[in-house]
Structures are given as C-alpha cells and as structure tokens.
Design a protein around this motif. Sequence first.
Motif, PDB file in Angstrom:
ATOM      1  N   SER A  58       1.145  -1.272   0.164  1.00 27.22           N
ATOM      2  CA  SER A  58      -0.574  -0.015  -0.009  1.00 27.22           C
ATOM      3  C   SER A  58       0.897   1.363  -0.029  1.00 27.22           C
ATOM      4  CB  SER A  58      -1.221  -0.227   0.793  1.00 27.22           C
ATOM      5  OG  SER A  58      -2.105  -0.918   1.158  1.00 27.22           O
ATOM      6  N   ARG A  59       1.831   0.751   0.501  1.00 29.76           N
ATOM      7  CA  ARG A  59       2.620   2.699   0.607  1.00 29.76           C
ATOM      8  C   ARG A  59       3.451   2.837  -0.385  1.00 29.76           C
ATOM      9  NH1 ARG A  59       5.028   0.424   4.814  1.00 29.76           N
ATOM     10  NH2 ARG A  59       3.210   1.448   5.967  1.00 29.76           N
ATOM     11  N   TRP A  60       3.870   1.366  -1.519  1.00 34.79           N
ATOM     12  CA  TRP A  60       4.177   2.197  -3.474  1.00 34.79           C
ATOM     13  C   TRP A  60       3.373   2.033  -3.397  1.00 34.79           C
ATOM     14  CZ3 TRP A  60       3.087  -0.504  -7.090  1.00 34.79           C
ATOM     15  CH2 TRP A  60       3.524   0.018  -8.814  1.00 34.79           C
ATOM     16  N   LEU A  61       1.913   2.128  -3.261  1.00 28.16           N
ATOM     17  CA  LEU A  61       1.041   2.173  -4.160  1.00 28.16           C
ATOM     18  C   LEU A  61       0.532   4.047  -3.931  1.00 28.16           C
ATOM     19  CD1 LEU A  61      -1.529  -1.401  -3.761  1.00 28.16           C
ATOM     20  CD2 LEU A  61      -1.345   0.121  -5.937  1.00 28.16           C
ATOM     21  N   ALA A  62       1.032   3.944  -3.201  1.00 29.02           N
ATOM     22  CA  ALA A  62       0.385   5.708  -2.846  1.00 29.02           C
ATOM     23  C   ALA A  62       1.846   5.898  -3.367  1.00 29.02           C
ATOM     24  CB  ALA A  62       0.480   6.213  -0.639  1.00 29.02           C
ATOM     25  N   ALA A  63       2.622   6.014  -3.112  1.00 27.98           N
ATOM     26  CA  ALA A  63       3.742   6.996  -4.098  1.00 27.98           C
ATOM     27  C   ALA A  63       3.316   6.989  -5.866  1.00 27.98           C
ATOM     28  CB  ALA A  63       4.816   6.166  -4.205  1.00 27.98           C
ATOM     29  N   GLN A  64       2.636   5.937  -5.973  1.00 26.50           N
ATOM     30  CA  GLN A  64       2.038   6.126  -7.252  1.00 26.50           C
ATOM     31  C   GLN A  64       0.736   6.913  -7.535  1.00 26.50           C
ATOM     32  OE1 GLN A  64       4.145   4.454  -8.869  1.00 26.50           O
ATOM     33  NE2 GLN A  64       5.518   3.579  -6.504  1.00 26.50           N
ATOM     34  N   GLY A  65       0.818   7.344  -6.289  1.00 26.18           N
ATOM     35  CA  GLY A  65      -0.735   8.804  -7.020  1.00 26.18           C
ATOM     36  C   GLY A  65      -1.844   7.586  -6.693  1.00 26.18           C
ATOM     37  N   ALA A  66      -1.706   6.167  -6.422  1.00 25.53           N
ATOM     38  CA  ALA A  66      -3.113   5.758  -5.826  1.00 25.53           C
ATOM     39  C   ALA A  66      -3.584   5.800  -4.246  1.00 25.53           C
ATOM     40  CB  ALA A  66      -2.946   4.280  -5.818  1.00 25.53           C
TER      41      ALA A  66
END
Length: 306
Positions: free
Chosen positions: A123-131
């Motif tokens: 989820s932390r990686w997804l948030a970094a992609q703007g998700a």
Amino acid sequence: MTAPARRRKSTTREPIIQESETFPEPGTEPGTGPGTSAESADAFEPEATRRAAGVTESSRANRGWWDRNADEYQTDHGTFLGDDRFVWGPEGLDEVEAELLGPPEDLKGKDVLEIGAGAAQCSRWLAAQGARPVALDLSHRQLQHALRIGGSFPLVCADAGALPFADASFDLACSAYGALPFVADPVLVLREVHRVLRPGGRFVFSVTHPIRWAFPDEPGPEGLSVSASYFDRTPYVEQDEDGRAVYVEHHRTLGDRVRDVVAAGFRLVDLVEPEWPAWNSSEWGGWSPLRGSLIPGTAIFVCERG
C-alpha cells in the motif's frame, strides 16, 4: 505481504487503527511479557496434523497466530520486504517490473484495496504512485507495524470474508500472500472482493504454488522428493493440548484455484509462476534458490471483474 512464516511440519474507509495510537515496544503491550501469551507461544510447541478446519476456526486461529508472531515476522522479513516495496512473493518479483496491476503511471487516482496487508508495504508503494490505497488485515498487531512505519492511507482490521466496504468501492484489489492461503472458503473471499470492485476492476493475488504441498516444506535437498499427495486437500493444522487450532493453512489444487476464481464471477486473465532469480540468495521457510530453480513456489492469479 503475509506469506507463511513458518515451515509446515510433516504430517467504511476510516482507519480502525487511529493515527494517534502509539506503537508499544515488543513485550510491553497488553497480553505480553513474562508468563503471558507471547512467552507461552515461544515455549509451547503445537502439534502438527492434517484435519478439517472450518471458516470460523481458521479465522480465529490465524488472527491469534499473526497477532502473536507479527513482531518476529517483521524482524525476520522486513529487510527483504522493505518499507515501501511491492513484492509478490519470496522469489522477489516486484510490481515495478511485473506491472500486474497495470503500468505504474496508470495507478494515479485509483482506489486500491490491499487484502492481508501485513505492515502495508504494498500500500505504501501504491500511495507513492499516486493511488489511494486502503490496507486491510485480520491481525491488529500487523497493522500496528504498518502504523509504526507510517503512511497517510487508512488501515482497516477486518476479515477478508466480510469486507466492511460498500459495493463498487474500488478500482483495483491486490493480495500478496494475504488471506487466501489461510481461509477455509476462498470463494467467499473472492465474492467479497468481486462485490467491492467496480466493473472492469482487476484483482491480483498470490498464494503458495499448489505443487508445493506435495513436497516437504524444507529449503534443502530433503525438500525435493514428493512426500504427499498433491490431491489431498486436508488442511495443515497446528493445535494446542486441547485440540484447538492455533495455525491453519488450506490447500487448493491449481484447478481448484481457477474454478474458485470463475465461481466468484471473475475472468482469469493470467496465471504467473515466477522463476527464482539469480540475484536472490535468501531462504524464506521452505523457499530457497535450490528449490526455486526446480519447482515453482508461488502462483499469481490476475483476475478481472466483468
């Protein structure tokens, strides 16, 4: 990612964990310390067996196991997983390269549900992609680790078989070894994911490759000889002195998994069996470079909602 951390022996959008909650040091939280459950869990060696285990027993056992063992799991595997990587399994296949959810640039603005999030690295990686991710896990202690690492997305403690979200709430859903290896009724979980996805939404999940169940769960040469029937679906259960399950894993054949996906209303787009890469010299339970070069360890199902 919450891959099985032990070897099988033979035989709404508001976070439930609030941002103001502090993260206690291991051994100081309620229910731990000398003479209590954490110490007892280390001292007691459960009996390993193969027997039936239903939905309620499996959920109760695994919630307790992950709460007791989350600290050790994050200590042992946190470096491999990182704080903000999206790793699909012990082979180290990274979503940056795999793009099983789609190109990273297309994730911006997407509502994404991570199921069995553990410390919410994905989820932390997804948030970094703007998700806009929501990290869900059965274990409160795993989510405390997610809170410790940080992030501005919701953390939800709930059972994957009863998702606390409205219909059509998400564009995408993902699960890296979360929930599905541990549930007695995978179709129940898949139908819940189907319900909360919007039309055309994609669900990608990884599980232990079913062929692994025919081999001893050992990383060395002893793990290369077939020792059990691939077709034996009897769950692996660890139980206490009174016969109560304290850990449960459920086996489904590859065909079972495909039929479960279809029964839940999904279309199977791809089935990925990651090969063990040359750079990965680590062992994780029964996963190892030796075994990974010969038999698959992970199966990743890419599904779409009609």
